[in-house]
Write an enzyme that holds these catalytic residues in place. Structure first.
Site, mmCIF file in Angstrom:
data_model
loop_
_atom_site.group_PDB
_atom_site.id
_atom_site.type_symbol
_atom_site.label_atom_id
_atom_site.label_comp_id
_atom_site.label_asym_id
_atom_site.label_seq_id
_atom_site.Cartn_x
_atom_site.Cartn_y
_atom_site.Cartn_z
ATOM 1 N N GLU A 1 76.721 48.428 60.520
ATOM 2 C CA GLU A 1 76.040 47.133 60.403
ATOM 3 C C GLU A 1 74.598 47.346 59.966
ATOM 4 O OE1 GLU A 1 75.783 44.101 60.147
ATOM 5 O OE2 GLU A 1 76.917 42.908 61.570
ATOM 6 N N ASP A 2 74.022 46.314 59.391
ATOM 7 C CA ASP A 2 72.604 46.384 59.041
ATOM 8 C C ASP A 2 71.720 46.156 60.265
ATOM 9 O OD1 ASP A 2 73.464 43.766 59.285
ATOM 10 O OD2 ASP A 2 72.491 43.032 57.479
ATOM 11 N N LYS B 1 67.652 45.062 67.768
ATOM 12 C CA LYS B 1 66.611 44.335 68.512
ATOM 13 C C LYS B 1 67.037 44.268 69.975
ATOM 14 C CE LYS B 1 65.641 41.131 64.680
ATOM 15 N NZ LYS B 1 65.796 39.723 64.237
ATOM 16 N N GLY C 1 74.917 42.413 54.339
ATOM 17 C CA GLY C 1 73.660 43.100 54.635
ATOM 18 C C GLY C 1 73.703 44.614 54.639
ATOM 19 N N PHE D 1 61.869 38.640 62.666
ATOM 20 C CA PHE D 1 62.752 38.523 61.510
ATOM 21 C C PHE D 1 62.354 39.505 60.409
ATOM 22 C CE2 PHE D 1 64.412 36.645 57.618
ATOM 23 C CZ PHE D 1 65.727 36.426 58.006
ATOM 24 N N VAL D 2 63.326 40.271 59.952
ATOM 25 C CA VAL D 2 63.058 41.275 58.916
ATOM 26 C C VAL D 2 63.909 41.021 57.670
ATOM 27 C CG1 VAL D 2 62.293 43.115 60.480
ATOM 28 C CG2 VAL D 2 64.737 42.861 60.003
ATOM 29 N N ASP E 1 71.464 41.862 66.537
ATOM 30 C CA ASP E 1 70.473 40.947 67.095
ATOM 31 C C ASP E 1 70.983 40.487 68.460
ATOM 32 O OD1 ASP E 1 68.166 39.239 66.797
ATOM 33 O OD2 ASP E 1 69.475 37.596 66.219
ATOM 34 N N ASP F 1 68.571 39.770 53.965
ATOM 35 C CA ASP F 1 68.010 38.674 53.165
ATOM 36 C C ASP F 1 67.286 37.638 53.985
ATOM 37 O OD1 ASP F 1 70.438 37.638 54.388
ATOM 38 O OD2 ASP F 1 70.186 35.917 53.068
ATOM 39 N N ARG G 1 67.031 41.004 49.390
ATOM 40 C CA ARG G 1 67.975 42.113 49.637
ATOM 41 C C ARG G 1 67.661 43.341 48.787
ATOM 42 N NH1 ARG G 1 72.280 40.123 52.691
ATOM 43 N NH2 ARG G 1 73.030 38.047 52.173
#
Ligand code: 5GP
Length: 176
Positions: free
Chosen positions: A100-101, A132, A46, A153-154, A104, A160, A166
């Site tokens: 990191e992307d 988040k 990601g 959720f994104v 969560d 993805d 992506r």
């Protein structure tokens, strides 16, 4: 509105504010690591777009590598165990920035931090493009956060939905 497989997504973070924030994060790194030679460790898949853009705006001496985190179900009692794959560099005495992307629950990052810390780096900081806060389940210190977002959720910009989305140049969020 954009359809990816069976779900519909709406625009969330447009390319312009996204890129502006990434440039600002790079400036912070330039300032905080002036005179040092940090090693950026991008967490695949990601983070690949984010790390790429970030890296272009870092103008101090800096190296980059990537890891992948595999997870598998071991025994019922120990739950999911995550393993770091692909780290070939010796990180002892290095200044590490994990990139990191999205954070969560924070479990992935907690695991990565624990495993990297056991290799005695000089320092470890954590950068995530998205965070988040209301989903966080473990104590975690995030040193650089691009955007704090709601627990939705994104997709896009490396993130993805079931393998797709992506390639989008913006972040999109699941529609209501
Ligand atoms: P954590 O261990 O913090 O719960 O999860 C981190 C990983 O879950 C991220 O690296 C990402 O792969 C996935 N993830 C968590 N939230 C989202 C989201 O909103 N969208 C996408 N595409 N992946 C997510």
């Amino acid at each position: 509105m954009k359809q990816i497989k069976d779900k519909y997504f709406v625009p969330f973070i447009e390319p312009k504010p996204l890129q502006a924030r990434i440039k600002a994060l790079a400036q912070e790194v330039n300032k905080d690591y002036a005179g040092k030679n940090p090693l950026l460790i991008g967490v695949l898949n990601g983070s690949f777009m984010f790390v790429g853009d970030l890296f272009k705006s870092i103008d101090i001496e800096c190296e980059i590598t990537f890891i992948r985190v595999s997870s598998y179900q071991s025994t019922a009692s120990s739950g999911t165990v995550k393993h770091i794959l692909g780290l070939k560099e010796d990180i002892q005495n290095r200044d590490i920035i994990i990139v990191e992307d999205i954070v969560d629950t924070g479990m992935t990052m907690q695991e990565i931090l624990g495993q990297l810390a056991s290799n005695n780096p000089a320092s470890i900081k954590v950068m995530t493009l998205l965070f988040k806060p209301t989903a966080l389940k473990v104590p975690l210190k995030l040193d650089y956060v691009g955007f704090e977002i709601e627990n939705k959720f994104v997709v896009g910009y490396g993130l993805d939905y079931d393998g797709f989305g992506r390639n989008l140049d913006a972040i999109w969020v699941l529609g209501e």
